[in-house]
Design an enzyme around this catalytic site. Structure first.
Site, PDB file in Angstrom:
ATOM      1  N   GLU A 133       5.669  -3.404   1.168  1.00  0.00           N
ATOM      2  CA  GLU A 133       5.818  -2.992  -0.236  1.00  0.00           C
ATOM      3  C   GLU A 133       4.993  -1.719  -0.394  1.00  0.00           C
ATOM      4  OE1 GLU A 133       7.806  -4.260  -2.279  1.00  0.00           O
ATOM      5  OE2 GLU A 133       8.121  -6.366  -1.767  1.00  0.00           O
ATOM      6  N   GLY A 184       0.824  -1.201   0.000  1.00  0.00           N
ATOM      7  CA  GLY A 184       0.000   0.000   0.000  1.00  0.00           C
ATOM      8  C   GLY A 184       0.854   1.245   0.000  1.00  0.00           C
ATOM      9  N   SER A 185       0.322   2.292   0.556  1.00  0.00           N
ATOM     10  CA  SER A 185       1.002   3.590   0.550  1.00  0.00           C
ATOM     11  C   SER A 185       2.086   3.650   1.624  1.00  0.00           C
ATOM     12  CB  SER A 185      -0.009   4.709   0.796  1.00  0.00           C
ATOM     13  OG  SER A 185      -0.529   4.623   2.116  1.00  0.00           O
ATOM     14  N   CYS A 188       2.493   0.329  -8.648  1.00  0.00           N
ATOM     15  CA  CYS A 188       3.559   0.864  -7.792  1.00  0.00           C
ATOM     16  C   CYS A 188       4.834   1.057  -8.594  1.00  0.00           C
ATOM     17  CB  CYS A 188       3.796  -0.044  -6.591  1.00  0.00           C
ATOM     18  SG  CYS A 188       4.114  -1.759  -7.035  1.00  0.00           S
ATOM     19  N   GLY A 204       2.373   2.249   5.565  1.00  0.00           N
ATOM     20  CA  GLY A 204       3.535   1.557   6.096  1.00  0.00           C
ATOM     21  C   GLY A 204       4.074   2.186   7.368  1.00  0.00           C
TER      22      GLY A 204
END
Length: 509
Positions: A262, A240-241, A296, A245
């Site tokens: 990630e 995700g963003s 991404c 994270g």
């Protein structure tokens, strides 16, 4: 372009595809609508789980772990082999659900499913290659070695843009490593998740594996938080963003769990004077406009030498103006919709900021099909020339915006590539071997992925996937990423009949 499908046509496609994978949409119906970005209308509705349901799922997975961890790894590989066969059999159905929920064009959606098949094949081979090592001992009559053992329950939180592939990266590898998986998919793509999980459930039943090896929990942030905080989750893999994270990493660390993150990417390609501009243009356009800029690994920056920047911009702009934009399930479409209105607004805000910071929008940036589908957001990929790497360029906007920056020396280009918080993917287009090697060297690109003469997206499963800095540092998929799903033990075996101590220590008793 052909007209967009009707809402009823989309619902029928979803119901039929899900049904062939083993999901009865009536049985999972609930209060939460699943909206298709193709038209902005509902496909179905689903029932969300609660934090208590997560606790139950993790406990059930823990029970399955106790049996699965002692199952020989090659036997565990047979489950993954069967999963791969079922994924291949239902490739078209799964791809349809990805297109309907996420907006990927048919070939990209099918490519995502193929990636799932590929990682299953990789993991089956891996099940016979979970190697340890023997280490020379300083003590006579002793053997020193490392062994690897199953870790425990793996929690997976995936994002909308790859609604099944990221789960498969984790799940195929985790299963052969001896770990069960509890999956919290994106709330934007639950049907894809339910379909993929139903096929794994079928493989589990057919191979006689423990039923609790695979579970799906649907819901919003509260369900994700419950999975993050669950003490029974040994590894939490979250995609995700960067903002997400920052929350997930410390919370998992606080309970001494492992996390595999990630996160964001702000990926660039350097185009040198020796580059093949036709090749560079093709690589740039796919990496920047594919998946409507919602990968991404999407290319967000081009750093082009001053001798070729004008010619390159002209080529990319011409390609952008010719891109077929429309229904992703219609033949010939190359760019589908953004996932929702917030993504389009973020794109427009970024373009306005770019103008204020001296940028020029050379091509794209507008909206298509608004009259036909007022609740869907089809965006024209935007090409923007910038005077330098301004604040808006250093931020990741999850939309099809490509910023073009000039450079004069390779050192300057590499510095621009690295001068962003993220460190996921990068590439260089060059015919000069020395330039390529300098880009790949220790003082070259600081990203987890560094390519030569291809774009920034489209990674193969054989290599470890992930990045550095604000991208989180995690590695998934191939190479030795399997080690994240196992625990290492160092073993010393004394067969000497004596008891010599290491480092020459004497302790007479």
């Amino acid at each position: 372009m052909t007209s967009l499908p009707t809402a009823e046509e989309l619902r029928t496609l979803a119901r039929e595809a899900a049904g062939r994978c083993g999901v009865d949409l009536d049985a999972v119906a609930g209060d939460h609508p699943v909206t298709s970005p193709l038209t902005g209308t509902p496909l179905a509705s689903v029932r969300w789980d609660t934090a208590g349901d997560v606790e139950t799922a993790v406990a059930r997975a823990g029970e399955a772990f106790r049996a699965w961890r002692t199952t020989p790894a090659p036997v565990r590989g047979q489950l993954v082999r069967r999963l791969g066969e079922l994924l291949r059999e239902h490739k078209a159905d799964l791809a349809t659900l990805v297109s309907l929920e996420v907006g990927k064009i048919t070939s990209e959606a099918a490519g995502e499913v193929q990636e799932m098949v590929d990682i299953c094949e990789f993991a089956v081979g891996l099940s016979r290659q979970l190697y340890g090592r023997t280490i020379s001992s300083e003590r006579p009559g002793h053997r020193l070695m490392e062994t690897w053992h199953p870790l425990g329950v793996v929690g997976v939180i995936s994002a909308f843009n790859f609604p099944m592939a990221v789960w498969s990266w984790n799940t195929a590898v985790a299963l052969v490593c001896g770990d069960p998986v509890v999956w919290k998919p994106s709330e934007l793509a639950p049907l894809s998740a339910l379909a993929a999980a139903a096929l794994l459930d079928r493989a589990i039943a057919e191979t006689g594996a423990p039923a609790g090896l695979s579970q799906v929990v649907l819901g919003g942030a509260d369900v994700g938080e419950a999975l993050v905080d669950a003490p029974g989750v040994a590894l939490l893999s979250a995609t995700g963003s960067t903002r997400m994270g920052r929350v997930v990493g410390p919370r998992v660390a606080d309970r001494f769990g492992r996390s595999l993150l990630e996160l964001g990417g702000n990926n660039a390609a350097i185009v040198t004077p020796s580059a093949d501009l036709d090749l560079a243009t093709r690589g740039i356009v796919f990496s920047a406009a594919g998946t409507a800029g919602q990968r991404c690994t999407t290319m967000r920056r081009v750093i082009a030498h001053v001798d070729v920047v004008d010619a390159l911009v002209e080529r990319v702009a011409a390609a952008y103006r010719a891109l077929p934009i429309g229904s992703p399930i219609a033949p010939g479409t190359l760019v589908g919709p953004l996932v929702h209105d917030a993504a389009f607004k973020a794109m427009q805000d970024a373009l306005e900021a770019a103008r204020q910071q001296g940028g020029e929008v050379v091509a794209g940036g507008g909206r298509r099909l608004a009259d036909e589908a007022p609740d869907a957001y089809y965006a024209e990929p935007a090409l923007v020339r910038m005077p330098g790497q301004t604040d808006v360029v250093r931020q990741e906007t999850f939309a099809p915006i490509l910023y073009v920056l000039p450079y004069r020396t390779l050192e300057e280009a590499v510095a621009l590539n690295n001068d962003v918080p993220q460190g996921l993917s990068s590439s260089i287009f060059t015919s000069d071997q020395a330039e390529a090697e300098r880009f790949l060297a220790a003082d070259g690109s600081d990203c987890g992925i560094a390519n030569v003469n291809i774009g920034t997206s489209g990674a193969e499963i054989g290599g470890a996937f992930g990045g550095e800095k604000h991208t989180g540092g995690g590695r998934e998929s191939g190479s030795d990423a399997w080690k994240a799903y196992m625990r290492r033990a160092t073993n010393t075996i004394n067969y000497s009949g004596e008891l010599p101590l290491a480092q020459g220590v004497e302790f007479p008793i």
